[in-house]
Design a protein around this motif. Structure first.
Motif, short mmCIF file in Angstrom:
data_model
loop_
_atom_site.label_atom_id
_atom_site.label_comp_id
_atom_site.label_asym_id
_atom_site.label_seq_id
_atom_site.Cartn_x
_atom_site.Cartn_y
_atom_site.Cartn_z
N LYS A 145 83.73 71.41 66.18
CA LYS A 145 82.90 70.50 67.05
C LYS A 145 83.67 69.99 68.28
O LYS A 145 85.31 70.01 68.34
CB LYS A 145 83.22 69.09 66.58
CG LYS A 145 82.11 68.57 64.89
CD LYS A 145 82.30 68.54 64.01
CE LYS A 145 80.95 67.80 63.31
NZ LYS A 145 81.14 66.52 62.29
N LYS A 146 83.35 69.94 69.50
CA LYS A 146 83.84 70.11 70.65
C LYS A 146 83.22 68.95 71.48
O LYS A 146 82.31 68.41 70.84
CB LYS A 146 82.83 71.01 71.51
CG LYS A 146 83.17 72.57 71.23
CD LYS A 146 82.46 73.39 72.30
CE LYS A 146 83.53 74.96 71.21
NZ LYS A 146 82.54 76.03 72.65
N VAL A 147 84.20 67.89 71.92
CA VAL A 147 84.32 66.87 72.10
C VAL A 147 84.04 66.60 73.40
O VAL A 147 85.20 67.29 74.29
CB VAL A 147 85.20 66.11 71.91
CG1 VAL A 147 85.21 64.17 72.36
CG2 VAL A 147 85.13 66.14 70.08
N ALA A 148 82.89 66.08 74.37
CA ALA A 148 83.14 66.05 75.70
C ALA A 148 84.22 65.58 75.94
O ALA A 148 84.43 63.35 76.20
CB ALA A 148 81.94 65.48 76.33
#
Length: 65
Positions: free
Chosen positions: A60-63
């Protein structure tokens, strides 16, 4: 390494059948199923299908604010 996949129908045939199914749904000729029943069918199909490849789950990529 190039892997070859065997298909039991061509991509063209698959798209044609999907379009026919959508047309039947629009006309109301295809019975409706609820989401729970659809998920149960999918689970059964996945259990029956032999899986030799690993399941890829992206991280998961988090901004950053």
């Amino acid at each position: 390494m190039e892997e070859k996949y065997e298909r039991y129908c061509t991509i063209e045939e698959s798209i044609i059948e999907a379009c026919k199914e959508v047309n039947l749904m629009r006309k109301g000729l295809k019975p409706k199923i609820d989401a729970r029943e659809a998920l149960e069918r999918l689970r059964k199909e996945l259990e029956e299908e032999p899986t030799e490849e690993k399941i890829f789950r992206p991280k998961k990529k988090v901004a950053v604010r």
